[in-house]
Design a protein around this motif. Structure first.
Motif, PDB file in Angstrom:
ATOM      1  N   SER A 156       0.814  -1.163  -0.259  1.00 49.09           N
ATOM      2  CA  SER A 156       0.093  -0.027  -0.021  1.00 49.09           C
ATOM      3  C   SER A 156       0.931   1.252   0.013  1.00 49.09           C
ATOM      4  N   TYR A 157       1.811   1.330   0.626  1.00 47.03           N
ATOM      5  CA  TYR A 157       2.850   2.643   0.812  1.00 47.03           C
ATOM      6  C   TYR A 157       3.753   2.589  -0.525  1.00 47.03           C
ATOM      7  N   TYR A 158       3.976   1.444  -0.894  1.00 47.40           N
ATOM      8  CA  TYR A 158       4.722   1.441  -2.390  1.00 47.40           C
ATOM      9  C   TYR A 158       3.884   2.133  -3.566  1.00 47.40           C
ATOM     10  N   TYR A 159       2.532   1.738  -3.501  1.00 50.01           N
ATOM     11  CA  TYR A 159       1.800   2.272  -4.474  1.00 50.01           C
ATOM     12  C   TYR A 159       1.647   3.703  -4.315  1.00 50.01           C
ATOM     13  N   LYS A 160       1.504   4.271  -3.212  1.00 49.63           N
ATOM     14  CA  LYS A 160       1.410   5.600  -2.775  1.00 49.63           C
ATOM     15  C   LYS A 160       2.653   6.307  -3.059  1.00 49.63           C
ATOM     16  N   ALA A 161       3.933   5.685  -3.031  1.00 49.61           N
ATOM     17  CA  ALA A 161       4.897   6.258  -3.451  1.00 49.61           C
ATOM     18  C   ALA A 161       5.132   6.238  -4.911  1.00 49.61           C
ATOM     19  N   ILE A 162       4.488   5.281  -5.636  1.00 52.65           N
ATOM     20  CA  ILE A 162       4.487   5.296  -7.276  1.00 52.65           C
ATOM     21  C   ILE A 162       3.663   6.665  -7.600  1.00 52.65           C
ATOM     22  N   ASP A 163       2.423   6.786  -6.861  1.00 51.51           N
ATOM     23  CA  ASP A 163       1.652   7.715  -7.220  1.00 51.51           C
ATOM     24  C   ASP A 163       2.407   9.114  -7.211  1.00 51.51           C
ATOM     25  N   ASP A 164       3.190   9.331  -6.140  1.00 50.35           N
ATOM     26  CA  ASP A 164       3.860  10.699  -5.870  1.00 50.35           C
ATOM     27  C   ASP A 164       4.963  10.865  -6.813  1.00 50.35           C
ATOM     28  N   TYR A 165       5.740   9.684  -7.252  1.00 48.75           N
ATOM     29  CA  TYR A 165       6.693   9.741  -8.049  1.00 48.75           C
ATOM     30  C   TYR A 165       6.173  10.147  -9.604  1.00 48.75           C
ATOM     31  N   LYS A 166       5.170   9.475  -9.811  1.00 51.41           N
ATOM     32  CA  LYS A 166       4.512   9.876 -11.172  1.00 51.41           C
ATOM     33  C   LYS A 166       3.999  11.159 -11.260  1.00 51.41           C
ATOM     34  N   LYS A 167       3.374  12.008 -10.056  1.00 51.99           N
ATOM     35  CA  LYS A 167       3.170  13.148  -9.972  1.00 51.99           C
ATOM     36  C   LYS A 167       4.423  14.124 -10.196  1.00 51.99           C
ATOM     37  N   HIS A 168       5.289  13.892  -9.716  1.00 50.45           N
ATOM     38  CA  HIS A 168       6.525  14.715 -10.072  1.00 50.45           C
ATOM     39  C   HIS A 168       7.486  14.186 -10.954  1.00 50.45           C
ATOM     40  N   ASN A 169       7.025  13.201 -11.844  1.00 50.17           N
ATOM     41  CA  ASN A 169       8.026  12.745 -12.919  1.00 50.17           C
ATOM     42  C   ASN A 169       9.382  12.311 -12.322  1.00 50.17           C
ATOM     43  N   SER A 170       9.511  11.416 -11.503  1.00 40.14           N
ATOM     44  CA  SER A 170      10.643  11.063 -10.990  1.00 40.14           C
ATOM     45  C   SER A 170      11.031   9.681 -11.855  1.00 40.14           C
ATOM     46  N   PRO A 171      11.904   9.491 -12.622  1.00 40.85           N
ATOM     47  CA  PRO A 171      12.290   8.182 -13.196  1.00 40.85           C
ATOM     48  C   PRO A 171      12.828   7.398 -12.115  1.00 40.85           C
ATOM     49  N   THR A 172      13.859   7.972 -11.526  1.00 39.76           N
ATOM     50  CA  THR A 172      14.462   6.904 -10.557  1.00 39.76           C
ATOM     51  C   THR A 172      13.600   6.368  -9.465  1.00 39.76           C
ATOM     52  N   GLY A 173      13.022   7.443  -8.827  1.00 37.56           N
ATOM     53  CA  GLY A 173      12.098   6.787  -7.876  1.00 37.56           C
ATOM     54  C   GLY A 173      10.914   5.693  -8.740  1.00 37.56           C
ATOM     55  N   LEU A 174      10.336   5.960  -9.819  1.00 32.57           N
ATOM     56  CA  LEU A 174       9.492   4.969 -10.470  1.00 32.57           C
ATOM     57  C   LEU A 174      10.223   3.539 -10.647  1.00 32.57           C
ATOM     58  N   VAL A 175      11.303   3.696 -11.474  1.00 37.20           N
ATOM     59  CA  VAL A 175      12.078   2.526 -11.478  1.00 37.20           C
ATOM     60  C   VAL A 175      12.243   1.739 -10.249  1.00 37.20           C
ATOM     61  N   LEU A 176      12.485   2.298  -9.091  1.00 40.65           N
ATOM     62  CA  LEU A 176      12.773   1.520  -7.827  1.00 40.65           C
ATOM     63  C   LEU A 176      11.632   0.976  -7.408  1.00 40.65           C
ATOM     64  N   MET A 177      10.527   1.727  -7.375  1.00 37.76           N
ATOM     65  CA  MET A 177       9.367   1.232  -6.878  1.00 37.76           C
ATOM     66  C   MET A 177       8.619   0.170  -7.680  1.00 37.76           C
ATOM     67  N   HIS A 178       8.956   0.209  -9.008  1.00 35.73           N
ATOM     68  CA  HIS A 178       8.051  -0.872  -9.737  1.00 35.73           C
ATOM     69  C   HIS A 178       8.984  -1.902  -9.529  1.00 35.73           C
ATOM     70  N   GLY A 179      10.400  -1.820  -9.364  1.00 35.23           N
ATOM     71  CA  GLY A 179      11.244  -3.113  -9.468  1.00 35.23           C
ATOM     72  C   GLY A 179      10.785  -3.684  -7.854  1.00 35.23           C
ATOM     73  N   ASN A 180      10.743  -2.775  -6.768  1.00 35.69           N
ATOM     74  CA  ASN A 180      10.470  -3.545  -5.462  1.00 35.69           C
ATOM     75  C   ASN A 180       9.002  -4.085  -5.469  1.00 35.69           C
ATOM     76  N   VAL A 181       7.797  -3.503  -6.003  1.00 31.48           N
ATOM     77  CA  VAL A 181       6.595  -4.068  -6.099  1.00 31.48           C
ATOM     78  C   VAL A 181       6.496  -5.401  -6.830  1.00 31.48           C
ATOM     79  N   GLY A 182       7.361  -5.311  -8.059  1.00 32.36           N
ATOM     80  CA  GLY A 182       7.586  -6.526  -8.826  1.00 32.36           C
ATOM     81  C   GLY A 182       8.155  -7.726  -8.201  1.00 32.36           C
ATOM     82  N   SER A 183       9.070  -7.410  -7.134  1.00 30.12           N
ATOM     83  CA  SER A 183       9.770  -8.436  -6.442  1.00 30.12           C
ATOM     84  C   SER A 183       9.026  -9.047  -5.460  1.00 30.12           C
ATOM     85  N   ILE A 184       7.957  -8.147  -4.635  1.00 29.05           N
ATOM     86  CA  ILE A 184       7.018  -8.794  -3.679  1.00 29.05           C
ATOM     87  C   ILE A 184       6.156  -9.710  -4.621  1.00 29.05           C
TER      88      ILE A 184
END
Length: 625
Positions: free
Chosen positions: A259-287
């Protein structure tokens, strides 16, 4: 497979608060008093945009740069390159952070502004830290810190302390890391600097998590959420959400973590943060992969792909491609699995290549510097000789003294020039040797390694499609042999590409090798991280490898224990199994045991085997010179 962000403090001296309307007003100005006013205005816009919009920051920095070059204004150029260094750091382009940091330092040194120079050194420290060059990061932070202390700049000193905390963490000195981050955070709170306090306190909370204090970490980070908008990181709330999610994941609360990872993804999309989005999609995918939800995991890894090009991080590419390789292998999609396997190894090898290229570039620069010094020495000698010729027209008794002095100076310069020439020849040989080793290791990887990988892939694909069980079994055995050959090749490349190999790296590779067998393996270390030559390391590793292989083949045991110890005189390695043992006096020595003895003789080492019905122990000893 988990991914992390570091909460580094960005050292800046201007105000952190600047509204969009004020920024728009500056952009609307078209009539300037002169080029100086125009350049400063463009640089101010670039400075404020460096925290918000990289493209806009680059646009106005380029406009300011044209004016700065035209006016030869080092202050303007130093400031705008510093702004670009910050912008690239925030967007994850750490090599660009270094490039612009070095440009900023060059021009700021010309101005003599010590605080601006210290700020430029801090950007170099940040860039090196994120690229993993901790030695260089520590050096530049130390230079910056010394200047700030002399100038009594407590805020900047606290920020350096916070960044140093991350270096202690990466060196596994967690107690010191937590202490440094906490002190930095408390000092900034006392100074009422909320924007910088949020970053240091977030770093303190994240270090608690990495130290196994997840509950304390969650408490600290939750208290920071109301202040997230005051940070100079646009996606700071997303970073906080990511760290809280990681803490919950480590506590086993995967649902809350997601749930927190998805919130982080929403915030990274809002601020167009490629580094954060790669990290979060990787973490969610691993889980999701660990939960067996392979389809959803694949969707997350694929969602991270478009941002890889923007982040330009080979480390992030390596983990995303590894996830997609595992997914496609699980699905039996051989061609896609092979594609992502190739991309994974390409990213992994790029990390190695960047490191080697940087080392060679440093050596080349050092070589060029020595060459310049030699030429200067020769010019100095010529100048002294000319001065002596002019002095002969003066009084005779003065000429005698000058000639004697000149002969002494010339002899000294000749000796110095001769010694430098020898040093340069030695350095040139060293450079050629390094380049040749790099070429050989690269050829081994690019040609033999690539061919072996292709062969293994084709065998795996043939085995997957085969309907004949016997044929499939035989192909799978051949695939295993290919895998062993690839692994052996990589170990050879590992030893070949390095002049020196420390015991930490040696132990890490030994652990990786032993983990491939089903036996329970325990490797204990108690050493001073001695450096081994590549020849010594490779021979020692092959003997350890053969010892483990013999235990697996013949001992009938289920456990292997190894220890690596070092004192002032010797390096000792012991490998023990709990198998049936053998009679060392009656057993016939095969090629393996003979080869082990020969390898130890080549490196002037001692080799001994003791065996009982409780198991076999192999002793390897290397005396220090």
């Amino acid at each position: 497979m988990k991914y992390f962000l570091s909460f580094l403090s960005i050292l800046i001296f201007s105000s952190l608060t600047f509204s969009q309307s004020e920024l728009d007003s500056l952009k609307a100005i078209t009539d300037f008093e002169n080029d100086i006013a125009k350049g400063k205005t463009y640089q101010t816009i670039a400075s404020k945009e460096s925290f918000r919009n990289l493209d806009s920051a680059i646009k106005y920095a380029n406009l300011a740069e044209e004016i700065g070059v035209k006016l030869k204004d080092d202050t303007l150029l130093g400031n705008l390159y510093n702004d670009l260094s910050i912008a690239h750091f925030i967007t994850g382009n750490f090599q660009q952070t270094l490039d612009y940091g070095e440009k900023s330092l060059f021009h700021r040194k010309k101005t003599g502004d010590s605080l601006a120079i210290a700020s430029a050194y801090s950007k170099l420290g940040m860039g090196h830290q994120e690229l993993g060059n901790l030695k260089d990061a520590t050096k530049y932070y130390g230079i910056a810190s010394e200047i700030f202390i002399k100038k009594d700049k407590k805020i900047q000193g606290a920020q350096i302390k916070n960044n140093m905390a991350n270096i202690y963490e990466r060196n596994d000195q967690m107690n010191e890391a937590i202490k440094q981050a906490k002190e930095a955070s408390e000092l900034l709170w006392q100074l009422n600097d909320t924007a910088r306090y949020t970053v240091t306190q977030a770093n303190y909370g994240d270090l608690l998590r990495k130290n196994g204090q997840q509950k304390e970490s969650i408490s600290v980070l939750n208290e920071l959420l109301p202040y997230s908008a005051q940070s100079f990181y646009p996606d700071f709330e997303g970073q906080i959400m990511q760290s809280i999610g990681m803490a919950h994941y480590e506590l086993g609360d995967t649902s809350i973590a997601l749930s927190y990872y998805y919130k982080a993804i929403d915030d990274y999309k809002k601020h167009n943060s490629p580094t954060g989005l790669v990290l979060m999609h990787g973490n969610v995918g691993s889980i999701l992969y660990d939960k067996g939800l392979y389809k959803q995991a694949e969707e997350q890894f694929l969602a991270g792909l478009p941002y890889l090009e923007k982040s330009k991080s080979n480390i992030q590419k390596k983990y995303i491609y590894e996830g997609l390789y595992k997914i496609n292998k699980k699905k039996g999609n051989t061609s896609e699995a092979f594609k992502y396997s190739e991309l994974y190894h390409e990213a992994k090898d790029s990390i190695y290549s960047q490191s080697q290229q940087k080392e060679l570039l440093t050596l080349q620069k050092k070589f060029e510097t020595e060459e310049k010094n030699r030429k200067i020495a020769e010019q100095d000698a010529e100048l002294v000789n000319n001065e002596l010729e002019a002095s002969k027209k003066n009084l005779i008794y003065i000429i005698s003294a000058i000639v004697a002095l000149a002969l002494f100076v010339l002899a000294y310069l000749f000796f110095k020039s001769f010694r430098r020439k020898k040093e340069l020849e030695l350095k040139e040989k060293e450079l050629n040797s390094r380049q040749e080793k790099l070429r050989i290791s690269r050829d081994l990887h690019d040609h033999i390694g690539a061919e072996l990988t292709l062969i293994k892939s084709r065998i795996d694909q043939r085995a997957f499609l085969s309907k004949d069980k016997n044929e499939r079994k035989e192909l799978e055995e051949i695939s295993d042999y290919s895998k062993v050959a690839i692994d052996q090749l990589r170990k050879t490349i590992w030893a070949t590409k390095n002049d020196k190999i420390d015991l930490d790296s040696f132990a890490f590779n030994l652990k990786n090798y032993s983990s491939r067998f089903r036996l329970k393996t325990d490797i204990k270390e108690n050493h001073l991280n001695m450096e081994l030559s590549s020849v010594l390391a490779l021979n020692l590793f092959r003997v350890c490898q053969e010892t483990i292989n013999n235990s697996v083949k013949y001992s009938e045991g289920d456990k292997i224990e190894a220890s690596i110890t070092e004192d002032e005189q010797k390096l000792k390695i012991e490998i023990k199994d709990n198998g049936k043992g053998f009679d060392i006096h009656t057993v016939t020595k095969g090629y393996g045991l003979s080869n082990m003895e020969e390898r130890m003789k080549e490196i002037n080492g001692e080799f001994e085997i003791k065996s009982t019905n409780l198991g076999t122990t192999t002793f390897l000893t290397i005396k220090k010179i």
